[in-house]
Each structure stands twice: as C-alpha cells, then as structure tokens.
Design a protein around this motif. Structure first.
Motif, mmCIF file in Angstrom:
data_model
loop_
_atom_site.group_PDB
_atom_site.id
_atom_site.type_symbol
_atom_site.label_atom_id
_atom_site.label_comp_id
_atom_site.label_asym_id
_atom_site.label_seq_id
_atom_site.Cartn_x
_atom_site.Cartn_y
_atom_site.Cartn_z
ATOM 1 N N PHE A 41 -7.482 -8.231 -1.972
ATOM 2 C CA PHE A 41 -8.403 -7.104 -1.968
ATOM 3 C C PHE A 41 -7.844 -5.950 -2.779
ATOM 4 O O PHE A 41 -6.656 -5.785 -2.920
ATOM 5 C CB PHE A 41 -8.649 -6.633 -0.529
ATOM 6 N N HIS A 58 -9.115 -7.273 9.267
ATOM 7 C CA HIS A 58 -9.424 -6.952 7.873
ATOM 8 C C HIS A 58 -9.775 -5.483 7.713
ATOM 9 O O HIS A 58 -9.247 -4.789 6.848
ATOM 10 C CB HIS A 58 -10.601 -7.798 7.380
ATOM 11 N N LEU A 81 -16.836 -9.077 1.362
ATOM 12 C CA LEU A 81 -15.399 -9.211 1.098
ATOM 13 C C LEU A 81 -15.139 -10.304 0.079
ATOM 14 O O LEU A 81 -14.369 -10.134 -0.862
ATOM 15 C CB LEU A 81 -14.660 -9.561 2.391
ATOM 16 N N ARG A 110 0.799 -1.196 0.000
ATOM 17 C CA ARG A 110 0.000 0.000 0.000
ATOM 18 C C ARG A 110 0.846 1.267 0.000
ATOM 19 O O ARG A 110 0.499 2.259 -0.633
ATOM 20 C CB ARG A 110 -0.893 -0.010 1.238
ATOM 21 N N GLY A 121 -9.386 4.896 0.764
ATOM 22 C CA GLY A 121 -9.981 4.389 1.991
ATOM 23 C C GLY A 121 -11.156 5.223 2.467
ATOM 24 O O GLY A 121 -11.954 4.767 3.269
ATOM 25 N N SER A 159 -13.390 -10.011 -3.561
ATOM 26 C CA SER A 159 -12.048 -10.543 -3.786
ATOM 27 C C SER A 159 -12.002 -11.223 -5.143
ATOM 28 O O SER A 159 -12.994 -11.744 -5.632
ATOM 29 C CB SER A 159 -11.673 -11.517 -2.670
ATOM 30 N N ARG A 186 -6.805 -3.254 8.246
ATOM 31 C CA ARG A 186 -5.892 -3.235 7.104
ATOM 32 C C ARG A 186 -6.452 -2.355 5.987
ATOM 33 O O ARG A 186 -5.722 -1.640 5.324
ATOM 34 C CB ARG A 186 -5.674 -4.666 6.607
ATOM 35 N N ARG A 187 -7.757 -2.412 5.790
ATOM 36 C CA ARG A 187 -8.351 -1.587 4.735
ATOM 37 C C ARG A 187 -8.271 -0.111 5.094
ATOM 38 O O ARG A 187 -8.116 0.736 4.227
ATOM 39 C CB ARG A 187 -9.821 -1.958 4.542
ATOM 40 N N LYS A 214 -14.633 3.706 2.057
ATOM 41 C CA LYS A 214 -14.948 2.621 3.004
ATOM 42 C C LYS A 214 -15.196 3.183 4.390
ATOM 43 O O LYS A 214 -16.058 2.731 5.133
ATOM 44 C CB LYS A 214 -13.784 1.625 3.051
ATOM 45 N N LEU A 247 -6.664 -2.926 -2.764
ATOM 46 C CA LEU A 247 -6.211 -1.983 -1.752
ATOM 47 C C LEU A 247 -5.851 -0.624 -2.343
ATOM 48 O O LEU A 247 -5.515 0.303 -1.626
ATOM 49 C CB LEU A 247 -5.007 -2.550 -0.999
#
Lengths: 344, 337
Positions: free
Chosen positions: B4, A280, A338, A3, B10, A342, A283-284, B13, B6
């Motif tokens: 996912f 989860h 999720l 990321r 963000g 995915s 992390r998002r 969300k 990513l």
C-alpha cells in the motif's frame, strides 16, 4: 512498511496517534448512543435518557437494559476480539490476508459449536458458558492442524503456505458443517443456518459474562506482546538475531489469537472480514507499530461491528440481517478498493 | 501483493472513514424514527382498549409446568395472547392472537380470513417486536424455538409456556392443553368432538367412493418433492382419521428415519404405485418444469389422471383443528366424485 521515516518527529507522531485513538473512541460513543435508539420499538433519545436514569416504563427498561445494551456490549467485545486476533495473525504470518476466518479457525470453532447444538438437546442455561470452551477447543484443533501442515523444518512457517492450507482446511470443515446441518431438523437447521451467517444470537448479559474474561485477559496480553510482534515483522532470521525465542513467542501469540477468535465465534457465529479489515485500517491510520496499532485495531473492530449490528437491526425491520452479512457488505467494497490501489 | 501507498497523508483517509460513518449514522437516524412512529401508532391504541374490554369473570391465576420444566404463572384472564404458529388452535377456541406467525414469503394463508386484521410477527420472535405487541401470555410451540437463553428473555416480557414437540405433534393434545391454559377446556373438547364427527362422515363417503385405493400426498417446493407419512399434518388426517391407505413409497421408509415431510427424488417417484396423488404445489406456475417431464407423466396415478392439485394457500402443510377440517373438505372434493 517503514512509515516512521516519513513522519517528522516522535512528538508530532504521538499527538497524531493519540488524536486518532480519541476520535475512534468518540465515534464508538456516538454509535453506541445511536444504537441505543435503534430498534423495532420507539425509544427517543429522551426516553433513553429517562430510562437510563431509572424513570422509564417497565417496557422501556426491558428493551434497553435486557435487549439492547447486552447486544451492544457483545458487539463491542466481539469486534475488538476479532480485530486483535486478526492483527496478531497478520503479524505472525507477515501476510495481509491472514485472519481467523481465512485461516479456517472460525470454521473449526463453529464446527465444534455445531456438533454440540446438533447432538445435545436444547436447554436454557447450560450451554452458554460451555460454548466458548467448546469453540476454543475446535479453534485450537484446527489451528494445530494448520500449523503442522504448513510447517516445514527446512524453511519454518511460510506465510503463503499458511494461508493456502488455512483456506483448504476451512473449506473442508465448511463442507462438513453443511453435511451436518442437512441432517438437522428444521428448527435447529434454521438456527444453525443463521448462526453460520454470523448472527449475534446471544443477546443476554450472561453471554457478556461468558465472553468478558477472555477479552479482559487476552487483549492486554496482546498489547503486552506488541514489541514481539514488531520484531517478528522483521523476519525470522532478524528476529532470531535479535535474540527472540522465536518458536515459543510465536506459539504463545498464536494461542492468544486462536483463543480470542474461538471465544468470539461461540457467541457470534461466523463473522469474517472484521479480523481482516480492522488491522488494515489501523495500519493505515497509525502505522505498523503494534503498541499503537493493536489498540487502534481493537477500537476499529469494535466500531465496525457495533455499526454493522445497528444497521442489521434497523434496515429490514422487523427482521434482522445477520451481522456477519452486514460486515461483509461494508467490508467487501473497501477490500476491493484496497486491491485496486495495491500495486501488485 | 499488498504494497500500500503508505507515504500518503493519513488525514485524507481519516476524513473518508469519518464521512462514511457519518453518512451511515444520519441515514440510520432518519429512517429509524419513521419506522418507530409507525410502530408506536399501531400499538398504543391496542394497549388502551385492552383495559376496558377485560371481562369481569371470576377466574384465577394458575401455575403450571411446561414441557421444559419452567414454572409458569398464567394470568387469570389472558387478553393479549401470542402463540406464533399455534394460531389455528387459538382461532378454534375463539381467542384472537395479538400477532400472527410469518416468514419472509408469507403467513398461514389458509387462515387469512380468520386472521385478517392481525399484524404479523417473524417466526423467530424478535424480542423488540414481541415487546411491542405487549402480550400478557405467550405460548411457544417447540423447545427448539427458545433455546440458548431466548426463553428467559421472552419470559421477561410475559409469562411464556413452551408446549413442547412431544405434545405439539398431536393436534388433539395440543388443543386440549392450550384450552386448559386459556380456561377454554369445554371449547376444546367440543371442537374435537365436532371434528371427529366430521371425519367419521367423510371417512364413510370416501371409503364408498374409492374403496381401499391408496393416496399419496406430495409437496412440491423449489422443484423438490416431499412426501408425508401418517403421523403429521395432512398425513395424520388422511391416513389416520380418514383411514386411507398409505402409498408404497412411504411404507418403504424405515419408521425411525422418517421426518414430517420426507424428501424424495423424482426418480424415486417413478416407482410410486399410489392410485391417487394429492399435489401440494408451492411453486405455482413454475411447477410445470417438473410436471411436464416424462418421469412425472409416467407415474401411474398421473397417467390415470388422478392428480388433485392444491396451492400453497391451502391447509395441507399445516396442522390444527381448522387446518385439518379444511383438509377433509379438500379430500372430499377431490376423492368423492
């Protein structure tokens, strides 16, 4: 998982992370206040304020200080505990499905508690401080069993095998739990059935005291080991190459995760999903760096469980829905979402 | 498996998560107030009338030790007694409980007339619900109900006495003990004398009608059968007080492994040689699935037409002076032609 590449600068990332943590903390405070007002008895926000300032009636004080507040605090602690335990396990196994309940650790801890409840007659004060230790022993035994069954000398700890063996062992223990619970008398059976469904039954300050040391020691320990988890994420070979004493660190972290889960299970019963979802979500929201992801997961877990407990207390008044079931009801749709998103 | 996306921002969300929580929050607030108002409305008047009705009798506080060793100080004249699952005894002693025992699918229906206007409380005694009834004395039947710290919390609301399994398995002892706690020993003794007289009369009548034929009490619930022995509820009445003969299947169960209600399979029931069957049917019309079957119809008592059926609203599953007295009435009506 990389990321950091997509984020413009370290400074703006820091601001964002701080903002998210603050927001989570603020949400917890809001739900905390709502939860203090939620319950069978009427306590308006003003009543709560009066009572907090020491001006409430005896009844109001009883409800707030002896029934609601301890439960709120316990929910927060358990949520944070499960979330961090799940985060560590996901980091260790590099598997997004790892959490104390899928790995059978909750079942092992629960089994130990169940045996104790079945064979030791009910007393009022005794078991509260013994239960976390017992649950811990059960959790540790199960974790050891799973570790040895899934460890291969040739290729170390395979994430997939760990999960599969965890699920198998968990199912086996669950079967034993059912057999044992069928032999109980109706009173104890009721208790055990509700407990297995994940009800926070220890609504008492003594349970807070029994749980607090575990959380106070193990959470900071996990935060302290955040860098190790980051390195472990890169894979066994790279970790070794970077000079990490792989097996030792892995055992230490595993022990911390197991102890956290065990202590939480002893008070809450089988609450799953928090340990799965909180990491989860974290992390998002803040990315995979464990220094920030672990605290975020802890806050999310606490928020999730507090919300679930408040909903469970309020929705079918005067009866309560076990918190574990509420968590599953909230968690399952998110998890399906999720899966649908995915790519695999 | 879990790759996912990513890269996406963000904030979207985050907004979703925030929205979800806010919705939950708002809905929680809305409904909560309505429910609370209702609770307050029902409890407030009760709490005010209580003070005026307190009789001026000269009774004193008594301190007793309960089955778990707690020292309990009972108020001189308890006015708001909570005794979940012990309502039968309270009614027999002329005491009105503040709330009555309930489970999700009902209450003690055989006491419906006596407890008509009494609000219900869940069997597991939710603390806030208990507080809302403002009891001044609580009696708990079993040690198991209050384990793991629940006792201490109940005791903060009102003095709480645990009757204990040892006492509560004998309804006479329970009645005498509860009578003693509530200053109603004469009433308790009178109720037992009256019951014993009634039982003796019924015993004579039934014995004249069926001699030493045996009677089995079967409870059918969720398509499973349970059989009762001579120690509890309607079994204690029929085999103990009325002197009826136990059926073969009960005597075959070793005494130490018997439960209050022993599960028994339909196959095993085919060996039942009892002359009469009391069928306590909690399944209602669904029971037909079992009772239309060949195995059930092959049981001797069923062939002979000696099945006496009672619904779940009857007292056969319960224990206490009133329950047992009603059980005697039912036994008389089914066994004495």
């Amino acid at each position: 998982m990389n990321r950091t590449l997509s984020v413009p600068s370290v400074k703006s990332r820091r601001t964002r992370e701080a903002g998210i943590l603050t927001l989570l903390a603020a949400l917890i405070v809001i739900i905390f206040i709502v939860s203090m007002n939620t319950g069978f008895m009427r306590l308006s926000p003003l009543d709560v304020l009066h009572t907090l300032l020491g001006e409430g009636t005896k009844q109001q004080k009883l409800i707030l200080f002896d029934f609601r507040l301890p439960r709120i605090v316990i929910s927060l602690l358990i949520g944070a505990g499960f979330a961090v335990s799940g985060s560590i396990l996901q980091g260790l196994s590099r598997n997004a499905l790892a959490e104390p309940s899928t790995l059978g650790i909750n079942a092992g801890a629960g089994f130990a508690v169940l045996i104790f409840i079945s064979f030791v007659p009910a007393t009022t004060a005794g078991p509260i401080f013994v239960l976390p230790l017992l649950a811990l022993a059960g959790a540790a035994l199960t974790a050891t069993l799973i570790y040895f069954l899934s460890y291969r000398r040739a290729d170390g700890l395979s994430p997939t095998r760990l999960i599969l063996i965890g699920i198998a062992v968990g199912a086996g223990i669950y079967a034993f739990q059912l057999i044992l619970s069928l032999r109980l008398d109706p009173q104890n059976y009721q208790f055990v059935a509700i407990w297995l469904a994940g009800k926070i039954w220890g609504g008492d300050w003594r349970f807070v005291l029994a749980l607090l040391p575990w959380i106070l020691i193990l959470l900071p320990f996990a935060f302290y080991k955040a860098r190790v988890l980051n390195v472990l994420n890169l894979g066994d070979e790279t970790s070794k190459g970077l000079g990490l004493p792989l097996e030792r660190e892995r055992l230490l972290l595993l022990a911390a995760a197991v102890a956290l889960a065990g202590a939480c299970v002893s008070v809450s019963g089988g609450i799953g999903f928090v340990g799965l979802i909180a990491p989860h979500l974290a992390r998002r929201l803040v990315g995979p760096r464990h220094q920030i992801m672990l605290p975020a997961a802890a806050l999310i877990g606490a928020l999730l469980l507090l919300t679930a407990d408040s909903i469970g207390r309020w929705i079918l008044q005067p009866t309560e829905i076990p918190t574990g079931i509420v968590v599953a009801i909230i968690g399952a749709p998110y998890f399906l979402y999720l899966l649908a998103k995915s790519k695999a | 498996m879990f790759s996912f996306n990513l890269q996406r921002s963000g904030s979207m969300k985050l907004a979703m998560a925030g929205l979800m929580t806010t919705t939950l929050l708002l809905s929680a607030c809305g409904n909560n107030n309505a429910a609370n108002n209702e609770a307050a409305a029902t409890t407030a008047p009760a709490a005010t009338t209580e003070a005026t009705t307190a009789p001026a009798e000269t009774a004193v506080e008594q301190t007793v030790t309960d089955a778990m060793g707690h020292k309990v100080t009972i108020p001189a004249n308890p006015q708001r007694v909570l005794a979940s699952y012990l309502e039968d005894y309270l009614v027999a002693l002329g005491v009105t409980p503040v709330a009555q025992w309930s489970v999700t699918n009902g209450t003690m229906e055989y006491l419906a007339a006596e407890l008509k206007d009494i609000p219900t409380i869940s069997y597991d005694l939710p603390l806030e619900a208990v507080t809302s009834f403002a009891p001044d004395f609580t009696i708990v039947q079993s040690e198991g109900t209050v384990q793991n710290g629940l006792y201490d919390q109940l005791n903060k609301i009102a003095p709480t006495y645990v009757l204990g399994d040892e006492v509560s398995k004998d309804w006479r002892k329970s009645l005498l003990k509860i009578g003693e706690l509530l200053n109603k020993t004469p009433e308790a003794e009178a109720a037992i004398t009256a019951y014993d007289q009634k039982a003796a009369d019924a015993k004579a009548k039934i014995s004249a009608a069926i001699g030493d034929e045996s009677v089995a009490i079967l409870w059918l619930v969720s398509k499973s059968f349970f059989i009762v022995d001579e120690t509890r509820s309607s079994g204690a009445v029929l085999y103990g007080d009325l002197g009826l003969k136990l059926p073969n299947l009960v005597t075959e169960i070793p005494a130490e492994s018997r439960a209050t209600w022993n599960p028994i399979s339909l196959e095993k029931l085919s060996e039942l040689t009892a002359d009469h069957i009391i069928l306590v049917n909690s399944d209602g019309a669904d029971a037909a699935e079992v009772t239309d079957g060949a195995i059930w119809k092959g049981i001797p008592a069923v062939k002979a037409g000696n099945v006496h059926e009672f619904g779940r609203a009857t007292s056969w599953l319960y224990s206490g002076p009133i329950a047992n007295s009603k059980t005697i009435d039912d036994a008389l009506s089914s066994l004495v032609k």
